[in-house]
Design a protein around this motif. Structure first.
Motif, PDB file in Angstrom:
ATOM      1  N   THR A   1      -5.831  -4.386 -14.032  1.00 19.91           N
ATOM      2  CA  THR A   1      -4.543  -4.594 -14.681  1.00 19.91           C
ATOM      3  C   THR A   1      -3.465  -4.696 -13.626  1.00 19.91           C
ATOM      4  OG1 THR A   1      -5.283  -3.258 -16.562  1.00 19.91           O
ATOM      5  CG2 THR A   1      -2.920  -3.692 -16.386  1.00 19.91           C
ATOM      6  N   VAL A   2      -2.623  -5.703 -13.713  1.00 22.63           N
ATOM      7  CA  VAL A   2      -1.482  -5.835 -12.819  1.00 22.63           C
ATOM      8  C   VAL A   2      -0.306  -5.075 -13.441  1.00 22.63           C
ATOM      9  CG1 VAL A   2       0.113  -7.424 -11.667  1.00 22.63           C
ATOM     10  CG2 VAL A   2      -2.290  -8.096 -12.041  1.00 22.63           C
ATOM     11  N   MET A   3       0.303  -4.179 -12.647  1.00 22.34           N
ATOM     12  CA  MET A   3       1.377  -3.342 -13.163  1.00 22.34           C
ATOM     13  C   MET A   3       2.477  -3.196 -12.124  1.00 22.34           C
ATOM     14  SD  MET A   3      -0.775  -0.289 -15.064  1.00 22.34           S
ATOM     15  CE  MET A   3       0.707   0.357 -15.832  1.00 22.34           C
ATOM     16  N   PRO A   4       3.720  -2.959 -12.560  1.00 28.43           N
ATOM     17  CA  PRO A   4       4.793  -2.680 -11.608  1.00 28.43           C
ATOM     18  C   PRO A   4       4.607  -1.290 -10.986  1.00 28.43           C
ATOM     19  CG  PRO A   4       5.586  -2.355 -13.835  1.00 28.43           C
ATOM     20  CD  PRO A   4       4.210  -2.943 -13.963  1.00 28.43           C
ATOM     21  N   ALA A   5       5.296  -1.046  -9.879  1.00 31.14           N
ATOM     22  CA  ALA A   5       5.221   0.252  -9.201  1.00 31.14           C
ATOM     23  C   ALA A   5       6.100   1.261  -9.934  1.00 31.14           C
ATOM     24  CB  ALA A   5       5.658   0.108  -7.747  1.00 31.14           C
ATOM     25  N   ASP A   6       5.699   1.558 -11.172  1.00 32.86           N
ATOM     26  CA  ASP A   6       6.467   2.431 -12.055  1.00 32.86           C
ATOM     27  C   ASP A   6       5.617   3.653 -12.378  1.00 32.86           C
ATOM     28  OD1 ASP A   6       8.803   2.756 -14.153  1.00 32.86           O
ATOM     29  OD2 ASP A   6       6.924   3.109 -15.244  1.00 32.86           O
ATOM     30  N   LEU A   7       6.097   4.838 -12.015  1.00 30.39           N
ATOM     31  CA  LEU A   7       5.305   6.055 -12.150  1.00 30.39           C
ATOM     32  C   LEU A   7       4.907   6.311 -13.600  1.00 30.39           C
ATOM     33  CD1 LEU A   7       4.076   8.610 -10.909  1.00 30.39           C
ATOM     34  CD2 LEU A   7       6.300   9.730 -11.202  1.00 30.39           C
ATOM     35  N   GLY A   8       5.855   6.176 -14.536  1.00 31.36           N
ATOM     36  CA  GLY A   8       5.541   6.439 -15.929  1.00 31.36           C
ATOM     37  C   GLY A   8       4.447   5.541 -16.461  1.00 31.36           C
ATOM     38  N   ALA A   9       4.504   4.263 -16.105  1.00 31.58           N
ATOM     39  CA  ALA A   9       3.493   3.314 -16.573  1.00 31.58           C
ATOM     40  C   ALA A   9       2.124   3.621 -15.971  1.00 31.58           C
ATOM     41  CB  ALA A   9       3.919   1.891 -16.223  1.00 31.58           C
ATOM     42  N   ILE A  10       2.106   3.970 -14.689  1.00 30.10           N
ATOM     43  CA  ILE A  10       0.834   4.278 -14.026  1.00 30.10           C
ATOM     44  C   ILE A  10       0.244   5.561 -14.605  1.00 30.10           C
ATOM     45  CG2 ILE A  10      -0.271   4.826 -11.833  1.00 30.10           C
ATOM     46  CD1 ILE A  10       0.612   1.939 -11.982  1.00 30.10           C
ATOM     47  N   GLU A  11       1.071   6.563 -14.820  1.00 32.89           N
ATOM     48  CA  GLU A  11       0.570   7.812 -15.408  1.00 32.89           C
ATOM     49  C   GLU A  11      -0.003   7.562 -16.801  1.00 32.89           C
ATOM     50  OE1 GLU A  11       3.048  11.410 -13.224  1.00 32.89           O
ATOM     51  OE2 GLU A  11       3.664  10.772 -15.233  1.00 32.89           O
TER      52      GLU A  11
ATOM     53  N   PHE B   1       0.826  -1.203   0.000  1.00 31.14           N
ATOM     54  CA  PHE B   1       0.000   0.000   0.000  1.00 31.14           C
ATOM     55  C   PHE B   1       0.860   1.254   0.000  1.00 31.14           C
ATOM     56  CE2 PHE B   1      -1.666   3.528   2.513  1.00 31.14           C
ATOM     57  CZ  PHE B   1      -2.720   3.913   1.697  1.00 31.14           C
ATOM     58  N   ASP B   2       1.956   1.235   0.760  1.00 30.72           N
ATOM     59  CA  ASP B   2       2.824   2.412   0.788  1.00 30.72           C
ATOM     60  C   ASP B   2       3.358   2.742  -0.607  1.00 30.72           C
ATOM     61  OD1 ASP B   2       2.481   2.854   3.497  1.00 30.72           O
ATOM     62  OD2 ASP B   2       4.203   1.650   4.076  1.00 30.72           O
ATOM     63  N   ASP B   3       3.637   1.714  -1.413  1.00 31.69           N
ATOM     64  CA  ASP B   3       4.047   1.947  -2.799  1.00 31.69           C
ATOM     65  C   ASP B   3       2.923   2.619  -3.584  1.00 31.69           C
ATOM     66  OD1 ASP B   3       6.611   0.720  -2.522  1.00 31.69           O
ATOM     67  OD2 ASP B   3       5.680  -1.249  -2.701  1.00 31.69           O
ATOM     68  N   CYS B   4       1.705   2.156  -3.390  1.00 32.06           N
ATOM     69  CA  CYS B   4       0.550   2.768  -4.068  1.00 32.06           C
ATOM     70  C   CYS B   4       0.391   4.226  -3.647  1.00 32.06           C
ATOM     71  CB  CYS B   4      -0.722   1.986  -3.746  1.00 32.06           C
ATOM     72  SG  CYS B   4      -0.745   0.269  -4.302  1.00 32.06           S
ATOM     73  N   GLN B   5       0.494   4.466  -2.349  1.00 29.86           N
ATOM     74  CA  GLN B   5       0.349   5.819  -1.829  1.00 29.86           C
ATOM     75  C   GLN B   5       1.453   6.732  -2.354  1.00 29.86           C
ATOM     76  OE1 GLN B   5      -1.385   7.065   2.270  1.00 29.86           O
ATOM     77  NE2 GLN B   5       0.732   6.530   2.661  1.00 29.86           N
ATOM     78  N   ASP B   6       2.669   6.216  -2.436  1.00 29.27           N
ATOM     79  CA  ASP B   6       3.781   7.009  -2.976  1.00 29.27           C
ATOM     80  C   ASP B   6       3.541   7.361  -4.441  1.00 29.27           C
ATOM     81  OD1 ASP B   6       5.141   7.040  -0.588  1.00 29.27           O
ATOM     82  OD2 ASP B   6       6.514   5.409  -1.104  1.00 29.27           O
ATOM     83  N   LEU B   7       2.984   6.435  -5.210  1.00 29.21           N
ATOM     84  CA  LEU B   7       2.691   6.700  -6.616  1.00 29.21           C
ATOM     85  C   LEU B   7       1.653   7.810  -6.757  1.00 29.21           C
ATOM     86  CD1 LEU B   7       2.641   3.025  -7.897  1.00 29.21           C
ATOM     87  CD2 LEU B   7       4.157   4.820  -8.765  1.00 29.21           C
ATOM     88  N   VAL B   8       0.639   7.777  -5.914  1.00 28.24           N
ATOM     89  CA  VAL B   8      -0.383   8.833  -5.956  1.00 28.24           C
ATOM     90  C   VAL B   8       0.243  10.187  -5.635  1.00 28.24           C
ATOM     91  CG1 VAL B   8      -2.467   9.712  -4.832  1.00 28.24           C
ATOM     92  CG2 VAL B   8      -2.326   7.312  -5.493  1.00 28.24           C
ATOM     93  N   LYS B   9       1.056  10.238  -4.597  1.00 28.57           N
ATOM     94  CA  LYS B   9       1.688  11.514  -4.236  1.00 28.57           C
ATOM     95  C   LYS B   9       2.645  11.981  -5.326  1.00 28.57           C
ATOM     96  CE  LYS B   9       1.272  11.071   0.779  1.00 28.57           C
ATOM     97  NZ  LYS B   9       1.986  11.008   2.080  1.00 28.57           N
ATOM     98  N   ALA B  10       3.329  11.039  -5.979  1.00 26.17           N
ATOM     99  CA  ALA B  10       4.238  11.410  -7.064  1.00 26.17           C
ATOM    100  C   ALA B  10       3.473  11.981  -8.251  1.00 26.17           C
ATOM    101  CB  ALA B  10       5.062  10.198  -7.490  1.00 26.17           C
ATOM    102  N   MET B  11       2.291  11.469  -8.524  1.00 24.42           N
ATOM    103  CA  MET B  11       1.480  12.025  -9.607  1.00 24.42           C
ATOM    104  C   MET B  11       1.057  13.454  -9.292  1.00 24.42           C
ATOM    105  SD  MET B  11      -0.889   8.914 -11.100  1.00 24.42           S
ATOM    106  CE  MET B  11      -0.993   7.796  -9.700  1.00 24.42           C
TER     107      MET B  11
END
Length: 468
Positions: free
Chosen positions: A445-455, A194-204
């Motif tokens: 969709t299953v995805m790695p914790a990669d900001l570019g891919a999530i964006e 979850f912390d990875d997910c939360q970090d991705l949201v904050k990075a966006m």
């Protein structure tokens, strides 16, 4: 009512702007510029109000002039009309001074519905008035995602993308998110915590061009509107038990600190709340902080209470800002140092200020199962793993002679059937409206914790719907 950032570098905003912005541009969280306060006579006048009317009355000072009070009242009545209990947030007595407040009678069977059903309608109102749309991105450890999707699915001016940690939610939690096939809903299972997910949201949100292009907004408890909509149920419990003429205490299972922060806000508004106890599972950063002034990040471990499998409690920043006497620069240094080193340095006087109001309790999986089993045997009450931890914490930290302790029941036991069955031998049934949940088609969709891919995934969702 105006709002400022805990880090001091973002412009002040009104409630509607804060609702749409979610996270401040400087990475901080929005808080009221001044705290509203009700007098004892104000509180007494609220005792007879049904819950939707009470919610509107408590939220009104936070909303200010952004939304007319008549509209806020209508929104609250509509938000809670479909809840499965006429009291919306009923109290159940377990012992002489120990009560449970059930917050799981909403459409997704978790306390997140209490705020999300209001937020979806607030978004609708503000976006329609401004003739614009937003893209909501959110991280969930289990319950926020389904509640947010339920509140936003099918709304014309909202696209919503929810990130959850792959394989780290219960099957019920996952399916409540991934079987909603509305075209404005996207689900990503992130290979991480979850912390990875939360970090991705904050990075966006920190990616300014992306944030502006997508018109990003948030439904996690980083969004102040979430906290504002959670304060009323603490008020309802306190008034039902004699407040403001009687002290009350609360025990709250928490990971991201938003739920217990709402209780602290109710006290800041004038209710005599003497003690707030935090219930933690094996991911016990908040308990370690309150017991030993040890706010250090450790590896997240999966548990029976996945919504609390968190090491970075975002809403703690709001409390820290208050503990530091609203020193935004000191708050910024503390938070940036925490993210850089994995450890937050809190001076002993500040730590003691936190301990004067908060206490904490930790329960591992074996203890959680024993608590579920013991509660069922002694009282007949069936609690999910999160609620069981909250009840155990309330029993471990009584508030004093004659002071009622209210433990928050945050999820329906049927959301965690495997844990309940191991503890009691019973398999709790889902309510009839969710009986076919395991027969519904999933989409994620299953995805790695990669900001570019999530964006890219968020951009694709919003672009597809904008073109529709």
């Amino acid at each position: 009512m105006r709002y400022i950032s805990t880090r001091g570098q973002a412009p002040a905003r009104d409630f509607a702007d804060v609702l749409l912005a979610g996270l401040a541009e400087d990475g901080g969280l929005f808080v009221p510029e001044t705290w509203p306060h009700f007098s004892p006579s104000d509180w007494r006048a609220m005792r007879a109000l049904p819950y939707p009317a009470l919610a509107a009355r408590v939220m009104q000072p936070f909303v200010g002039t952004s939304i007319p009070f008549a509209v806020l009242e209508r929104i609250c009545h509509e938000a809670y009309a479909g809840f499965g209990h006429p009291a919306v947030v009923p109290l159940v007595q377990l012992d002489t001074h120990l009560f449970v407040q059930e917050l799981f009678h909403g459409p997704t069977l978790a306390f997140k519905d209490m705020a999300m059903q209001v937020l979806g309608r607030l978004f609708d109102y503000v976006l329609t008035r401004r003739d614009t749309r937003v893209t909501i991105v959110g991280a969930t450890s289990g319950d926020t995602g389904s509640a947010a999707i339920e509140a936003c699915a099918g709304r014309d001016r909202i696209d919503i993308m929810i990130l959850h940690p792959h394989g780290r939610t219960s099957l019920v939690q996952r399916r409540q998110m991934t079987t909603v096939l509305a075209p404005n809903v996207g689900n990503v299972a992130v290979e991480g915590t979850f912390d990875d997910c939360q970090d991705l949201v904050k990075a966006m949100f920190a990616d300014t061009p992306f944030r502006e292009q997508m018109h990003l907004s948030a439904v996690n408890s980083i969004n102040w509107a979430r906290i504002a909509a959670q304060v009323p149920y603490y008020v309802a419990a306190a008034l039902a038990l004699g407040g403001p003429d009687r002290e009350v205490a609360f025990s709250v299972p928490t990971g991201n600190f938003g739920n217990v922060l709402a209780a602290w806000v109710a006290g800041r508004m004038g209710l005599p709340i003497t003690r707030l106890t935090i219930g933690s599972n094996r991911n016990d950063i908040l308990t370690r902080f309150l017991d030993h002034n040890d706010m250090s990040i450790q590896q997240v471990e999966p548990s029976l209470s996945p919504s609390m499998d968190i090491q970075v409690s975002s809403n703690f920043e709001r409390l820290l800002f208050e503990l530091l006497d609203r020193d935004a620069e000191a708050t910024r240094r503390a938070m940036e140092g925490f993210r850089k080193t994995g450890r937050m340095v809190v001076a002993d006087p500040v730590w003691h200020r936190a301990r004067s109001r908060f206490s904490a309790f930790r329960l591992d999986d074996a203890g959680t199962e024993a608590e579920i089993r013991g509660l069922r045997s002694a009282t007949g009450y069936l609690a999910d793993p999160h609620s069981a931890i909250g009840i155990a914490a309330g029993r471990a930290h009584p508030a004093g002679p004659g002071v009622p302790m209210v433990a928050m029941a945050t999820a329906h036991p049927a959301k965690f059937p495997e844990a309940i069955e191991r503890a009691t031998g019973e398999h709790p049934a889902l309510p009839p409206r969710l009986a076919d949940l395991f027969n519904r088609t999933e989409r994620f969709t299953v995805m790695p914790a990669d900001l570019g891919a999530i964006e890219a995934a968020v951009r694709a969702l919003a672009g597809r719907n904008a073109a529709a």
